[in-house]
Design a protein around this motif. Structure first.
Motif, PDB file in Angstrom:
ATOM      1  N   ALA A  98       0.841  -1.205   0.000  1.00 38.71           N
ATOM      2  CA  ALA A  98       0.000   0.000   0.000  1.00 38.71           C
ATOM      3  C   ALA A  98       0.876   1.254   0.000  1.00 38.71           C
ATOM      4  O   ALA A  98       0.586   2.223  -0.724  1.00 38.71           O
ATOM      5  CB  ALA A  98      -0.912  -0.007   1.226  1.00 38.71           C
ATOM      6  N   THR A  99       1.948   1.230   0.787  1.00 41.32           N
ATOM      7  CA  THR A  99       2.850   2.385   0.858  1.00 41.32           C
ATOM      8  C   THR A  99       3.481   2.686  -0.494  1.00 41.32           C
ATOM      9  O   THR A  99       3.535   3.843  -0.933  1.00 41.32           O
ATOM     10  CB  THR A  99       3.961   2.125   1.892  1.00 41.32           C
ATOM     11  N   SER A 100       3.958   1.642  -1.171  1.00 45.42           N
ATOM     12  CA  SER A 100       4.602   1.834  -2.472  1.00 45.42           C
ATOM     13  C   SER A 100       3.635   2.396  -3.498  1.00 45.42           C
ATOM     14  O   SER A 100       3.964   3.331  -4.239  1.00 45.42           O
ATOM     15  CB  SER A 100       5.175   0.505  -2.970  1.00 45.42           C
ATOM     16  N   LEU A 101       2.425   1.851  -3.545  1.00 46.43           N
ATOM     17  CA  LEU A 101       1.444   2.304  -4.541  1.00 46.43           C
ATOM     18  C   LEU A 101       1.002   3.739  -4.265  1.00 46.43           C
ATOM     19  O   LEU A 101       0.856   4.550  -5.199  1.00 46.43           O
ATOM     20  CB  LEU A 101       0.235   1.367  -4.544  1.00 46.43           C
ATOM     21  N   ILE A 102       0.818   4.061  -2.991  1.00 44.75           N
ATOM     22  CA  ILE A 102       0.423   5.433  -2.634  1.00 44.75           C
ATOM     23  C   ILE A 102       1.551   6.412  -2.939  1.00 44.75           C
ATOM     24  O   ILE A 102       1.336   7.495  -3.485  1.00 44.75           O
ATOM     25  CB  ILE A 102       0.032   5.510  -1.141  1.00 44.75           C
ATOM     26  N   THR A 103       2.785   6.012  -2.604  1.00 41.76           N
ATOM     27  CA  THR A 103       3.957   6.865  -2.886  1.00 41.76           C
ATOM     28  C   THR A 103       4.105   7.095  -4.390  1.00 41.76           C
ATOM     29  O   THR A 103       4.344   8.219  -4.838  1.00 41.76           O
ATOM     30  CB  THR A 103       5.239   6.217  -2.338  1.00 41.76           C
ATOM     31  N   ALA A 104       3.957   6.028  -5.170  1.00 44.61           N
ATOM     32  CA  ALA A 104       4.063   6.154  -6.628  1.00 44.61           C
ATOM     33  C   ALA A 104       2.997   7.098  -7.170  1.00 44.61           C
ATOM     34  O   ALA A 104       3.266   7.914  -8.070  1.00 44.61           O
ATOM     35  CB  ALA A 104       3.941   4.780  -7.286  1.00 44.61           C
ATOM     36  N   TYR A 105       1.792   7.007  -6.616  1.00 42.35           N
ATOM     37  CA  TYR A 105       0.697   7.876  -7.081  1.00 42.35           C
ATOM     38  C   TYR A 105       0.983   9.344  -6.745  1.00 42.35           C
ATOM     39  O   TYR A 105       0.765  10.237  -7.577  1.00 42.35           O
ATOM     40  CB  TYR A 105      -0.622   7.448  -6.436  1.00 42.35           C
ATOM     41  N   ILE A 106       1.507   9.578  -5.552  1.00 43.89           N
ATOM     42  CA  ILE A 106       1.815  10.955  -5.143  1.00 43.89           C
ATOM     43  C   ILE A 106       2.920  11.537  -6.027  1.00 43.89           C
ATOM     44  O   ILE A 106       2.810  12.668  -6.520  1.00 43.89           O
ATOM     45  CB  ILE A 106       2.235  10.991  -3.654  1.00 43.89           C
ATOM     46  N   ILE A 107       3.983  10.768  -6.242  1.00 43.65           N
ATOM     47  CA  ILE A 107       5.093  11.234  -7.084  1.00 43.65           C
ATOM     48  C   ILE A 107       4.619  11.438  -8.526  1.00 43.65           C
ATOM     49  O   ILE A 107       5.026  12.391  -9.201  1.00 43.65           O
ATOM     50  CB  ILE A 107       6.272  10.245  -7.036  1.00 43.65           C
ATOM     51  N   PHE A 108       3.753  10.558  -8.996  1.00 41.21           N
ATOM     52  CA  PHE A 108       3.168  10.680 -10.344  1.00 41.21           C
ATOM     53  C   PHE A 108       2.453  12.021 -10.497  1.00 41.21           C
ATOM     54  O   PHE A 108       2.576  12.702 -11.520  1.00 41.21           O
ATOM     55  CB  PHE A 108       2.201   9.508 -10.565  1.00 41.21           C
ATOM     56  N   LYS A 109       1.721  12.417  -9.472  1.00 46.26           N
ATOM     57  CA  LYS A 109       1.001  13.690  -9.511  1.00 46.26           C
ATOM     58  C   LYS A 109       1.946  14.881  -9.380  1.00 46.26           C
ATOM     59  O   LYS A 109       1.733  15.929 -10.005  1.00 46.26           O
ATOM     60  CB  LYS A 109      -0.033  13.735  -8.383  1.00 46.26           C
ATOM     61  N   LEU A 110       3.002  14.718  -8.588  1.00 51.62           N
ATOM     62  CA  LEU A 110       3.894  15.853  -8.306  1.00 51.62           C
ATOM     63  C   LEU A 110       4.824  16.179  -9.470  1.00 51.62           C
ATOM     64  O   LEU A 110       5.050  17.354  -9.785  1.00 51.62           O
ATOM     65  CB  LEU A 110       4.730  15.569  -7.048  1.00 51.62           C
ATOM     66  N   ASN A 112       4.781  14.553 -12.704  1.00 52.70           N
ATOM     67  CA  ASN A 112       4.238  14.282 -14.036  1.00 52.70           C
ATOM     68  C   ASN A 112       5.000  13.193 -14.793  1.00 52.70           C
ATOM     69  O   ASN A 112       5.443  13.384 -15.921  1.00 52.70           O
ATOM     70  CB  ASN A 112       4.219  15.571 -14.868  1.00 52.70           C
ATOM     71  N   ILE A 113       5.124  12.021 -14.183  1.00 48.97           N
ATOM     72  CA  ILE A 113       5.684  10.853 -14.855  1.00 48.97           C
ATOM     73  C   ILE A 113       4.552  10.151 -15.602  1.00 48.97           C
ATOM     74  O   ILE A 113       3.425  10.112 -15.105  1.00 48.97           O
ATOM     75  CB  ILE A 113       6.317   9.896 -13.824  1.00 48.97           C
ATOM     76  N   PRO A 114       4.779   9.594 -16.791  1.00 48.99           N
ATOM     77  CA  PRO A 114       3.732   8.868 -17.508  1.00 48.99           C
ATOM     78  C   PRO A 114       3.059   7.819 -16.626  1.00 48.99           C
ATOM     79  O   PRO A 114       3.717   7.128 -15.840  1.00 48.99           O
ATOM     80  CB  PRO A 114       4.495   8.215 -18.669  1.00 48.99           C
ATOM     81  N   ALA A 115       1.742   7.710 -16.762  1.00 48.86           N
ATOM     82  CA  ALA A 115       0.950   6.877 -15.860  1.00 48.86           C
ATOM     83  C   ALA A 115       1.390   5.416 -15.851  1.00 48.86           C
ATOM     84  O   ALA A 115       1.517   4.798 -14.794  1.00 48.86           O
ATOM     85  CB  ALA A 115      -0.525   6.974 -16.235  1.00 48.86           C
ATOM     86  N   LYS A 116       1.633   4.840 -17.028  1.00 49.74           N
ATOM     87  CA  LYS A 116       1.987   3.423 -17.089  1.00 49.74           C
ATOM     88  C   LYS A 116       3.355   3.148 -16.480  1.00 49.74           C
ATOM     89  O   LYS A 116       3.553   2.124 -15.816  1.00 49.74           O
ATOM     90  CB  LYS A 116       1.918   2.929 -18.537  1.00 49.74           C
ATOM     91  N   SER A 117       4.283   4.050 -16.684  1.00 46.91           N
ATOM     92  CA  SER A 117       5.598   3.910 -16.042  1.00 46.91           C
ATOM     93  C   SER A 117       5.449   3.958 -14.527  1.00 46.91           C
ATOM     94  O   SER A 117       6.095   3.201 -13.791  1.00 46.91           O
ATOM     95  CB  SER A 117       6.542   5.019 -16.511  1.00 46.91           C
ATOM     96  N   SER A 118       4.591   4.851 -14.048  1.00 51.62           N
ATOM     97  CA  SER A 118       4.354   4.985 -12.612  1.00 51.62           C
ATOM     98  C   SER A 118       3.771   3.703 -12.029  1.00 51.62           C
ATOM     99  O   SER A 118       4.176   3.244 -10.950  1.00 51.62           O
ATOM    100  CB  SER A 118       3.401   6.151 -12.336  1.00 51.62           C
ATOM    101  N   ILE A 119       2.813   3.110 -12.749  1.00 53.27           N
ATOM    102  CA  ILE A 119       2.201   1.864 -12.279  1.00 53.27           C
ATOM    103  C   ILE A 119       3.239   0.752 -12.206  1.00 53.27           C
ATOM    104  O   ILE A 119       3.331   0.021 -11.207  1.00 53.27           O
ATOM    105  CB  ILE A 119       1.041   1.447 -13.212  1.00 53.27           C
TER     106      ILE A 119
END
Length: 349
Positions: A98-110, A112-119
């Protein structure tokens, strides 16, 4: 016939490319065969001519062979052992994922990394590195560049973790059991978990105790591939259809179903062998079959990573790698901290 011939040529190239990568991975386990395959593929792509002839087979390897590799992973999962031994680490595993997925989502928003790379980075960091990326990539239809980028990021922090975590565990005063859980939950890829746990065993003269424990925790993490890919499959189907409900048929990644079936078969066969229902000859044959499937799973992943390397521009990958590395670093630090924190709170330290 011409299409089959062209496909065979591309698949054969990936098979041959995987040979040196496989042996290099065995020699340098801290790096692993898949990373060598991507690197060799990217280097070779600059010299390969007639790419159009090879394209069909290379694409087949990077997509279908990758799925076959995930299916065969199931033959390495004895669910009863994972549930019995890995249950104590389950709260930590859930927390770190959960921590990794939430962290990735926050960094993705901050940033602007491509969504699929972030996932891919989030899932690879939280579950089981290359195997999780291999399972997730077909579900979200990630391209070769995104897969190569995620694997490269995971590889970087795998090496760092394998090198420094045993010393960090000593500094923190972790017990053997505590370090097994830490390595199994905070290191991404199986090869690096093995390297870190083996280093600890060597430092503390514990035989293979920590290695065995860390491997089981890692296998428990691997099971998270199932719910993650199912959720992503339904999300992608809903997004593609534009409807409120996605059809189960279009959303369910069938290769994950076969992965589950392989795991169930493995569990039942191990159950019968543990109770001596089979003769010694049959049990030996079953174990040999499991070992063969494990080998093919690893080799297919290496082949697929080689195919991805052949599709990837190394200059472009380096040029655009800064932000994904930041995301990988944040996920890695967050997972390590949460793993230690939850372990401390549960008294497993």
């Amino acid at each position: 016939m011409l299409l089959i011939k062209d496909r065979f040529q591309g698949v054969f190239l990936c098979f041959v490319l995987a040979l040196p990568a496989y042996f290099l991975g065995k020699e340098f386990e801290i790096i692993g065969g898949p990373v060598f395959a991507i690197l060799l593929g990217m280097l070779l792509s600059k010299f390969v001519r007639e790419k159009d002839i090879l394209k069909s087979g290379i694409t087949f390897t990077s997509k279908k062979v990758l799925q076959y590799a995930v299916i065969l992973l199931g033959f390495g999962l004895n669910l009863s052992t994972v549930i019995a031994v890995g249950a104590t680490s389950l709260p930590i595993i859930i927390s770190t994922i959960a921590t990794s997925l939430i962290t990735a989502y926050i960094i993705f928003k901050l940033i602007n990394i491509p969504a699929k790379s972030s996932i891919l980075i989030g899932v690879g960091s939280s579950i089981c590195g290359g195997s999780a990326i291999a399972a997730t990539a077909p579900v979200i239809d990630a391209n070769h560049k995104e897969i190569a980028q995620a694997i490269s990021v995971i590889f970087l922090f795998n090496i760092i973790a394998a090198l420094i975590f045993p010393t960090l565990g000593n500094f923190l005063g972790l017990s053997d059991h505590g370090f097994a859980i830490f390595a199994g939950t905070a290191v991404n890829d199986t090869s690096s978990v093995t390297a870190a746990a083996s280093s600890w065993d060597s430092m503390h003269n514990t035989g293979t105790e920590v290695l065995t424990g860390a491997t089981i925790v890692k296998l428990t993490r691997t099971l998270a591939i199932i719910p993650i890919t199912l959720v992503l499959g339904f999300y992608q189907a809903k997004k593609a259809s534009g409807q409120n409900k996605a059809s189960i048929k279009s959303a369910f990644p069938m290769f994950i179903l076969y992965f589950i079936i392989a795991s169930i078969i493995t569990t039942f066969l191990n159950y019968f062998m543990d109770r001596n229902i089979f003769s010694a000859e049959i049990s030996s044959a079953i174990l040999s079959f499991f070992a063969l499937m494990k080998f093919f799973s690893k080799y297919f992943i290496i082949m697929a990573m080689g195919a991805i390397g052949l599709h990837t521009d190394i200059v472009d990958l380096i040029k655009n790698g800064g932000r994904p590395i930041i995301m990988g670093f944040c996920c890695w630090i967050a997972i390590a901290c949460v793993s230690l924190l939850v372990q401390h709170l549960l008294g497993l330290w």
